[in-house]
Scaffold this motif. Structure first.
Motif, PDB file in Angstrom:
ATOM      1  N   ALA A 261       2.626   6.657  -0.135  1.00 43.97           N
ATOM      2  CA  ALA A 261       2.590   6.772   1.361  1.00 43.97           C
ATOM      3  C   ALA A 261       3.710   6.289   2.302  1.00 43.97           C
ATOM      4  O   ALA A 261       4.406   5.315   1.506  1.00 43.97           O
ATOM      5  CB  ALA A 261       1.269   6.284   1.876  1.00 43.97           C
ATOM      6  N   ALA A 262       3.918   6.477   3.328  1.00 43.30           N
ATOM      7  CA  ALA A 262       4.848   5.736   4.344  1.00 43.30           C
ATOM      8  C   ALA A 262       4.159   4.207   4.387  1.00 43.30           C
ATOM      9  O   ALA A 262       3.244   3.827   3.910  1.00 43.30           O
ATOM     10  CB  ALA A 262       5.113   6.584   5.619  1.00 43.30           C
TER      11      ALA A 262
ATOM     12  N   VAL B 235       0.949  -1.100  -0.101  1.00 47.72           N
ATOM     13  CA  VAL B 235      -0.101  -0.003   0.113  1.00 47.72           C
ATOM     14  C   VAL B 235       0.768   1.145  -0.062  1.00 47.72           C
ATOM     15  O   VAL B 235       0.517   2.231  -0.867  1.00 47.72           O
ATOM     16  CB  VAL B 235      -0.985  -0.158   1.368  1.00 47.72           C
ATOM     17  CG1 VAL B 235      -1.711   1.300   1.224  1.00 47.72           C
ATOM     18  CG2 VAL B 235      -1.769  -1.252   1.172  1.00 47.72           C
ATOM     19  N   GLY B 236       1.802   1.152   0.909  1.00 41.68           N
ATOM     20  CA  GLY B 236       2.901   2.391   0.814  1.00 41.68           C
ATOM     21  C   GLY B 236       4.273   1.823   1.100  1.00 41.68           C
ATOM     22  O   GLY B 236       4.152   0.841   2.147  1.00 41.68           O
ATOM     23  N   CYS B 237       5.249   2.340   0.762  1.00 36.03           N
ATOM     24  CA  CYS B 237       6.501   1.743   0.985  1.00 36.03           C
ATOM     25  C   CYS B 237       7.977   2.807   1.074  1.00 36.03           C
ATOM     26  O   CYS B 237       9.020   2.410   1.226  1.00 36.03           O
ATOM     27  CB  CYS B 237       6.970   0.879  -0.038  1.00 36.03           C
ATOM     28  SG  CYS B 237       6.820   1.465  -1.753  1.00 36.03           S
TER      29      CYS B 237
ATOM     30  N   VAL C  14       1.170   6.429  12.500  1.00 40.32           N
ATOM     31  CA  VAL C  14       0.401   7.581  12.837  1.00 40.32           C
ATOM     32  C   VAL C  14      -0.881   7.605  12.164  1.00 40.32           C
ATOM     33  O   VAL C  14      -1.886   8.155  12.627  1.00 40.32           O
ATOM     34  CB  VAL C  14       1.107   8.859  12.199  1.00 40.32           C
ATOM     35  CG1 VAL C  14       1.289   9.072  10.663  1.00 40.32           C
ATOM     36  CG2 VAL C  14       0.616   9.992  12.993  1.00 40.32           C
ATOM     37  N   ASP C  15      -1.205   6.911  11.148  1.00 38.15           N
ATOM     38  CA  ASP C  15      -2.579   6.868  10.292  1.00 38.15           C
ATOM     39  C   ASP C  15      -3.641   5.940  11.155  1.00 38.15           C
ATOM     40  O   ASP C  15      -4.587   5.938  10.759  1.00 38.15           O
ATOM     41  CB  ASP C  15      -2.441   6.477   9.042  1.00 38.15           C
ATOM     42  CG  ASP C  15      -2.301   7.535   7.945  1.00 38.15           C
ATOM     43  OD1 ASP C  15      -1.959   8.661   8.434  1.00 38.15           O
ATOM     44  OD2 ASP C  15      -3.083   7.682   6.898  1.00 38.15           O
ATOM     45  N   LEU C  16      -3.070   5.230  12.112  1.00 41.95           N
ATOM     46  CA  LEU C  16      -3.919   4.680  13.079  1.00 41.95           C
ATOM     47  C   LEU C  16      -4.958   5.625  13.822  1.00 41.95           C
ATOM     48  O   LEU C  16      -6.141   5.246  14.112  1.00 41.95           O
ATOM     49  CB  LEU C  16      -3.335   3.572  14.071  1.00 41.95           C
ATOM     50  CG  LEU C  16      -4.223   2.791  15.016  1.00 41.95           C
ATOM     51  CD1 LEU C  16      -4.750   1.856  14.046  1.00 41.95           C
ATOM     52  CD2 LEU C  16      -3.417   2.267  16.050  1.00 41.95           C
TER      53      LEU C  16
ATOM     54  N   GLY D  87       1.548   3.995   8.166  1.00 46.27           N
ATOM     55  CA  GLY D  87       2.309   5.187   8.255  1.00 46.27           C
ATOM     56  C   GLY D  87       1.647   6.511   7.516  1.00 46.27           C
ATOM     57  O   GLY D  87       0.458   6.305   7.226  1.00 46.27           O
ATOM     58  N   ASN D  88       2.402   7.567   7.636  1.00 49.28           N
ATOM     59  CA  ASN D  88       1.842   8.754   7.203  1.00 49.28           C
ATOM     60  C   ASN D  88       0.963   8.750   5.726  1.00 49.28           C
ATOM     61  O   ASN D  88       1.759   8.232   4.770  1.00 49.28           O
ATOM     62  CB  ASN D  88       2.904   9.804   6.910  1.00 49.28           C
ATOM     63  CG  ASN D  88       3.952   9.748   7.964  1.00 49.28           C
ATOM     64  OD1 ASN D  88       4.373   8.999   8.717  1.00 49.28           O
ATOM     65  ND2 ASN D  88       4.094  11.116   8.442  1.00 49.28           N
ATOM     66  N   GLY D  89      -0.060   8.877   5.514  1.00 48.59           N
ATOM     67  CA  GLY D  89      -0.900   8.930   4.221  1.00 48.59           C
ATOM     68  C   GLY D  89      -1.064   7.756   3.982  1.00 48.59           C
ATOM     69  O   GLY D  89      -1.672   7.603   2.564  1.00 48.59           O
ATOM     70  N   ALA D  90      -1.150   6.693   4.741  1.00 46.15           N
ATOM     71  CA  ALA D  90      -1.455   5.069   4.210  1.00 46.15           C
ATOM     72  C   ALA D  90      -2.938   4.800   4.277  1.00 46.15           C
ATOM     73  O   ALA D  90      -3.523   4.238   3.451  1.00 46.15           O
ATOM     74  CB  ALA D  90      -0.802   4.102   5.145  1.00 46.15           C
ATOM     75  N   LEU D  91      -3.907   5.583   4.982  1.00 43.57           N
ATOM     76  CA  LEU D  91      -5.199   5.241   5.070  1.00 43.57           C
ATOM     77  C   LEU D  91      -5.883   5.407   3.918  1.00 43.57           C
ATOM     78  O   LEU D  91      -6.911   4.802   3.331  1.00 43.57           O
ATOM     79  CB  LEU D  91      -5.854   5.868   5.993  1.00 43.57           C
ATOM     80  CG  LEU D  91      -7.287   5.538   6.413  1.00 43.57           C
ATOM     81  CD1 LEU D  91      -7.593   4.005   6.791  1.00 43.57           C
ATOM     82  CD2 LEU D  91      -7.955   6.521   7.728  1.00 43.57           C
TER      83      LEU D  91
END
Length: 251
Positions: free
Chosen positions: A18-19, A6-8, A66-68, A36-40
């Motif tokens: 995303a992160a 999803v993000g890497c 952080v996206d939790l 991580g940042n921006g992953a949602l």
């Protein structure tokens, strides 16, 4: 077992990714590894907003967790009403770390009630259909590497780590080794923080992995340079992670 990237990117989101965030699926169970940042946002390209069954977090740096917080907002204020809690497996202090993002009053609004929190320890446990083993990595905060197994196939994931023989143990004989490689070779690299692509490849060769996927490359790191460094050490199947990449591991 199906793995979707999803993000890497490492340390912060890049223009194309995303992160850290990965989606593992088997038997209809959806396990989100890192948020991580921006992953949602991009996660919703692959599953519905409320379709995650559980979350695993390797450590509590923002580019992995952080996206939790964003997910807690979505689950609390859904138009259909608060969504039922799902388990979150993370290091000690995960609830407090994420709850405090809302403000100095902490989780005064009960956002963390949308999750149940399970504190990780070194060992083995099950999440849905997955058998999971954990080991400590070498990073400034408590960080876990994961082995996810299902149907006789195994994916190993480092989270973040500097050099440690625990990486070779984690990756032993796995089918896919998702390994952080934030650094390229160079002078004065900080110790006990991240791996270079060459170091990641060395552990992959030592562990006899089936496929090495380099991830957590920082946005300014060129993928072709990372691959060139890794291929000098590892002669097996090799790739860099890209958003939307899917690996299907047949039983």
């Amino acid at each position: 077992m199906r793995l979707t990237v999803v993000g890497c990117t490492g340390s912060f989101p890049g223009p194309d990714s995303a992160a850290s965030c990965y989606l593992l699926e088997a038997e209809g169970f959806r396990l989100v590894v890192e948020l991580g940042n921006g992953a949602l946002g991009p996660l919703q390209k692959h599953i519905g907003l409320f379709d995650a069954d559980a979350v695993c977090l390797s450590h509590l740096h923002a580019d992995h967790c952080v996206d939790l917080y964003s997910y807690s907002i979505a689950r609390m204020y859904s138009p259909a009403g608060p969504q039922p809690p799902i388990p979150v497996y993370g290091p000690a202090g995960t609830r407090e770390r994420i709850g405090a993002i809302h403000g100095s009053e902490g989780d005064a609004y009960g956002l963390m009630s949308r999750f149940t929190f399970e504190t990780l320890a070194v060992g083995s446990f099950s999440v849905g259909p997955f058998d999971v083993s954990t080991v400590h990595m070498n990073h400034p905060v408590e960080t876990f590497g994961f082995r996810f197994s299902y149907g006789g196939r195994t994916i190993a994931y480092t989270g973040d780590t500097g050099e440690t023989e625990a990486v070779a143990w984690l990756a032993r004989d796995c089918d896919v080794f998702l390994c952080e490689a934030a650094f390229l070779d160079g002078p004065n690299l900080p110790p006990d923080l991240h791996l270079t692509s060459r170091q990641a490849a060395g552990y992959a060769a030592q562990a006899g992995v089936g496929e090495l996927v380099l991830t957590h490359l920082q946005p300014w790191t060129a993928a072709d340079k990372a691959l060139a460094e890794a291929s000098a050490v590892f002669d097996g199947k090799l790739a860099t992670a890209v958003p939307g990449q899917v690996l299907n591991l047949a039983r």
